[in-house]
Write a protein that holds these residues in place. Sequence first.
Motif, short mmCIF file in Angstrom:
data_model
loop_
_atom_site.label_atom_id
_atom_site.label_comp_id
_atom_site.label_asym_id
_atom_site.label_seq_id
_atom_site.Cartn_x
_atom_site.Cartn_y
_atom_site.Cartn_z
N LYS A 74 -53.02 -44.08 24.81
CA LYS A 74 -52.89 -45.02 25.94
C LYS A 74 -52.81 -44.33 27.28
CE LYS A 74 -49.14 -46.27 23.69
NZ LYS A 74 -48.19 -47.21 23.14
N ASP B 145 -53.53 -49.34 19.40
CA ASP B 145 -52.13 -49.69 19.69
C ASP B 145 -51.90 -51.09 19.10
OD1 ASP B 145 -49.63 -49.38 20.77
OD2 ASP B 145 -50.33 -49.06 22.83
N SER B 146 -50.78 -51.28 18.39
CA SER B 146 -50.62 -52.51 17.59
C SER B 146 -50.64 -53.77 18.46
CB SER B 146 -49.32 -52.44 16.78
OG SER B 146 -48.22 -52.28 17.64
N GLU B 147 -50.01 -53.70 19.64
CA GLU B 147 -49.97 -54.89 20.51
C GLU B 147 -51.38 -55.24 20.99
OE1 GLU B 147 -48.17 -52.22 20.79
OE2 GLU B 147 -46.07 -52.82 20.63
N ASN C 282 -42.82 -47.02 27.27
CA ASN C 282 -43.96 -47.34 26.40
C ASN C 282 -44.50 -48.73 26.72
OD1 ASN C 282 -45.80 -46.91 24.16
ND2 ASN C 282 -44.58 -48.43 23.07
N GLU D 64 -48.09 -49.73 28.09
CA GLU D 64 -48.90 -50.73 27.36
C GLU D 64 -49.35 -51.87 28.27
OE1 GLU D 64 -47.30 -49.98 22.84
OE2 GLU D 64 -46.82 -51.87 23.79
MG MG Z 1 -47.64 -50.22 20.82
#
Ligand code: MG
Length: 381
Positions: free
Chosen positions: A123, A148-150, A215, A219
């Motif tokens: 990121k 990235d999970s989000e 983080n 994000e």
């Molecule tokens: Mg994440």
Amino acid sequence: MKKIAILGSTGSIGTQTLDVISQHPQDLSVAALAAGSNIVLLEQQIRQYHPLIAAVWDAKKAAELKIAVSDLDVKIVSGMEGMIEAVTLPEADIVVTAVVGMIGIRPTMEAIKAGKDIALANKETLVTAGHLIMQMAKDYHVQILPVDSEHSAIFQSLKGEHASGIRRILLTASGGPFRGKTLDELADVQVEDALKHPNWSMGRKITIDSATLVNKGLEMMEARWLFGVEPKDIQIVVQPKSIIHSMVEFVDGAVIAQLGTPDMKLPIQYALYYPDRKYLPGDRLDFWSLNQITFEKPDMENFPGLKLAFDAAAAGGSMPTVYNAANERAVAKFLDRKIGFLDIPEIISECMAAHKVVEAPTVEQILQTEAATYDMIESRW
Ligand code: MG
Ligand code: NDP
């Protein structure tokens, strides 16, 4: 057969990417691997996955590895040139950028220029050079697929939708290991406490970033570039169990979310197979034992690292680079026990206050801003 290059193969995302590849030997194979210095693990990976090329950042370690694998038909390269050679390998179809930090900017750009799709975990590259990377991806007709999970959750929620229908992004956050703590309590936290994330097992830097909420700030900026939304239209929603991985609210009021157990293999596999879905072994959500999902507002007073991210995004230009570079260096110092936990946002704040924004910075200007930020930190802390 999809051939994959992994930048940062020895790390948390890198090793989980190799686990996913192992599950699908009929569809996925490894073309190239790149790591920083962990040649013991890299050698095992080379013997198991047979890449054509492997890059090691550290030249001395690269020379050692070359001897260790001299019985195999693999090219060993080193440094930035080596990383670029690995990610631009003609045989590779997609590059997983799983390196940590803005060191990923140049190899990511070169991979795009070589026409590779990018499965993006790194990121920091998008936070600092998002305006350049997204334009390049358009120009070279490559896809940037979020890992990235989000962001994977947002990407999944947007499938089949038009960008014009987005009202806002609801970016979920666990709140980290220190959720609910006050500044007084945070002043004394130790490295060991900060490394204990309640839901996710990740590399050391991102685990500290999760504890400071930096983080989530990174994000937010990652999301703005990936999905073309203004920072003001990204709302952080604390959801401590990390079951809802993020949501999109549309103009008609509909909210679409992706839910699942916290397991990075899902977003990694989704990026590798996009737009298809494949079976993935692992735990499934059990709503009876889950019982409830709770929500909270983010605490920007006790976690100023998150507020500073919105300030950096609002200032724009080179300011997100200062935010990111100051954080990278401050986290390294915290992990070395040279500074306290609350010094991390303090250092970011002071570096940002001292910076004069460069609009739409070039790569050179981004790297100069990084170097100037590091110099300021070295001279003061
Ligand atoms: Mg994440
Ligand atoms: P790790 O620290 O676990 O791994 C980092 C990887 O990068 C290692 O393979 C390391 O090699 C390599 N590396 C470091 N420096 C260099 C260099 N100069 N040249 C080449 N390789 C280098 O990090 P994570 O896997 O946790 O995170 C990677 C990225 O993914 C970060 O940007 C993070 O924010 C993002 N991310 C991670 C998630 C997670 O669950 N871990 C979730 C979402 C995003 P070596 O081991 O040899 O040092």
